[in-house]
Design a protein around this motif. Structure first.
Motif, PDB file in Angstrom:
ATOM      1  N   LEU A  49       0.802  -1.237   0.000  1.00 11.09           N
ATOM      2  CA  LEU A  49       0.000   0.000   0.000  1.00 11.09           C
ATOM      3  C   LEU A  49       0.829   1.279   0.000  1.00 11.09           C
ATOM      4  CD1 LEU A  49      -2.908   1.149   0.218  1.00 11.09           C
ATOM      5  CD2 LEU A  49      -2.673   1.006   2.692  1.00 11.09           C
ATOM      6  N   TYR A 134     -12.834  -4.168   1.072  1.00  8.60           N
ATOM      7  CA  TYR A 134     -12.556  -5.213   0.085  1.00  8.60           C
ATOM      8  C   TYR A 134     -12.616  -6.589   0.733  1.00  8.60           C
ATOM      9  CZ  TYR A 134     -10.844  -1.846  -3.375  1.00  8.60           C
ATOM     10  OH  TYR A 134     -10.742  -0.831  -4.283  1.00  8.60           O
ATOM     11  N   ARG A 189      -9.734   7.892  -1.925  1.00  9.68           N
ATOM     12  CA  ARG A 189      -9.654   7.678  -3.359  1.00  9.68           C
ATOM     13  C   ARG A 189     -11.062   7.864  -3.910  1.00  9.68           C
ATOM     14  NH1 ARG A 189      -7.606   3.607  -6.488  1.00  9.68           N
ATOM     15  NH2 ARG A 189      -7.138   5.514  -7.627  1.00  9.68           N
ATOM     16  N   HIS A 192     -13.985   3.584  -7.424  1.00 11.98           N
ATOM     17  CA  HIS A 192     -13.351   2.987  -8.600  1.00 11.98           C
ATOM     18  C   HIS A 192     -13.628   1.497  -8.684  1.00 11.98           C
ATOM     19  CE1 HIS A 192     -10.524   2.803  -5.227  1.00 11.98           C
ATOM     20  NE2 HIS A 192     -10.127   1.641  -5.729  1.00 11.98           N
ATOM     21  N   HIS A 194     -11.640  -1.739 -10.049  1.00 13.90           N
ATOM     22  CA  HIS A 194     -10.352  -2.252 -10.518  1.00 13.90           C
ATOM     23  C   HIS A 194     -10.593  -3.333 -11.566  1.00 13.90           C
ATOM     24  CE1 HIS A 194      -7.684  -0.782  -7.226  1.00 13.90           C
ATOM     25  NE2 HIS A 194      -8.750  -0.898  -6.466  1.00 13.90           N
TER      26      HIS A 194
HETATM   27  C1  MBD Z   1      -6.676  -0.249  -3.322  1.00 15.84           C
HETATM   28  O1  MBD Z   1      -7.875  -0.787  -3.585  1.00 15.84           O
HETATM   29  C2  MBD Z   1      -6.309   0.845  -4.000  1.00 15.84           C
HETATM   30  O2  MBD Z   1      -7.170   1.324  -4.890  1.00 15.84           O
HETATM   31  C3  MBD Z   1      -5.065   1.434  -3.769  1.00 15.84           C
HETATM   32  C4  MBD Z   1      -4.615   2.632  -4.511  1.00 15.84           C
HETATM   33  C5  MBD Z   1      -4.235   0.893  -2.840  1.00 15.84           C
HETATM   34  C6  MBD Z   1      -4.620  -0.211  -2.146  1.00 15.84           C
HETATM   35  C7  MBD Z   1      -5.830  -0.788  -2.381  1.00 15.84           C
END
Ligand code: MBD
Ligand code: FE
Length: 263
Positions: A49, A134, A189, A192, A194
């Motif tokens: 991270l 997540y 963030r 989003h 992924h």
């Molecule tokens: C994530 O889901 C993410 O989008 C980013 C930038 C870093 C760690 C987990």
């Protein structure tokens, strides 16, 4: 036997870091705090991270400069291979019976740079739940929730039902949070999705898609939003999709057409 690329890159990094230590008069205690931070990050389950937040977008930009396919964006730290395959005309991401969040049908096409539709391409998607968490990373969520792999049909099309994810706050209680706090930065963030996209003979594509109107598009802690990756959520009626997915009334759709690059 030495590896030329490693010699070139690592020796340059070594010089940069040695200069950096001199320039800032880094003490031994500060040096050890830095190594402890990296160890603590891995122990805290944050994976990569810290580096992903600070550096990963720059690496994808380097590749975007010479990329003739769809725009690349960061993978982030929470990808896991082997998500369940989601199939059928009403392909739906793995979810809890009471999964919170507005329904979204994410759809589009996959083609080569010549415009040829690519059948059987694998779209591997993962995103946060309505709480910004997540599966397989944060506790209390069923394994593989909101992680799935879908294949394009004979015409290179895909459509998958999921939820609209919210803006996401990266873990702030761990080592990465300590650094961001000390810098006075926030942890958000923009929302989003992924994705990774694969097809034999084409370069594997890693990116993310965002949503118009998100307050963090210009202010992403990972600085990973790029032109062309921001989707508009259309809300309306679509008889064909409604029937396919067995949804009544209006619902959200978001569309993206991918272009893959040949190997
Ligand atoms: C994530 O889901 C993410 O989008 C980013 C930038 C870093 C760690 C987990
Ligand atoms: Fe993410």
């Amino acid at each position: 036997m030495s590896n030329q690329r490693v010699v070139e890159v690592v020796e340059d990094l070594e010089r940069l870091m040695l200069d950096f230590v001199r320039k800032h008069h880094i003490t031994h205690a500060e040096y050890r705090a830095a190594t402890d931070l990296i160890v603590a990050e891995v122990k805290a389950g944050e994976e990569s991270l810290l580096l992903d937040v600070f550096l990963e977008a720059e690496a994808t930009d380097v590749e975007n400069e010479s990329n003739s396919g769809s725009t690349l964006a960061i993978e982030g730290s929470f990808y896991l291979p082997g998500a369940p395959e989601v199939t059928g005309p009403a392909a739906t991401m793995p979810h809890r019976p009471d999964e919170a969040g507005d329904a979204l049908i994410f759809r589009g096409t996959v083609s080569g740079a010549d415009g040829k539709p690519l059948a059987g391409a694998e779209l591997d998607i993962w995103h946060a739940d309505a709480e910004g968490l997540y599966s397989n990373i944060h506790p209390g969520i069923p394994d593989w929730n909101l992680r799935g792999r879908i294949k394009t049909d004979a015409d290179g099309r895909f459509a998958v039902r999921t939820i609209v994810p919210p803006p996401y706050e990266i873990p702030k209680d761990g080592p990465t949070g300590i650094v961001l706090n000390a810098l006075g930065r926030h942890f958000f963030r923009p929302a989003h999705i992924h994705l990774k996209l694969r097809h034999d003979g084409y370069v594997e594509h890693t990116s993310q898609l965002y949503f118009e109107g998100d307050e963090y598009l210009d202010n992403d802690v990972a600085n990973a939003v790029r032109d062309g990756l921001v989707l508009r959520i259309e809300s309306g009626e679509d008889a064909e999709l409604a029937q396919r997915f067995g949804i009544a009334g209006t619902f959200n759709t978001a569309t993206y057409d991918f272009v893959l690059v040949e190997e």
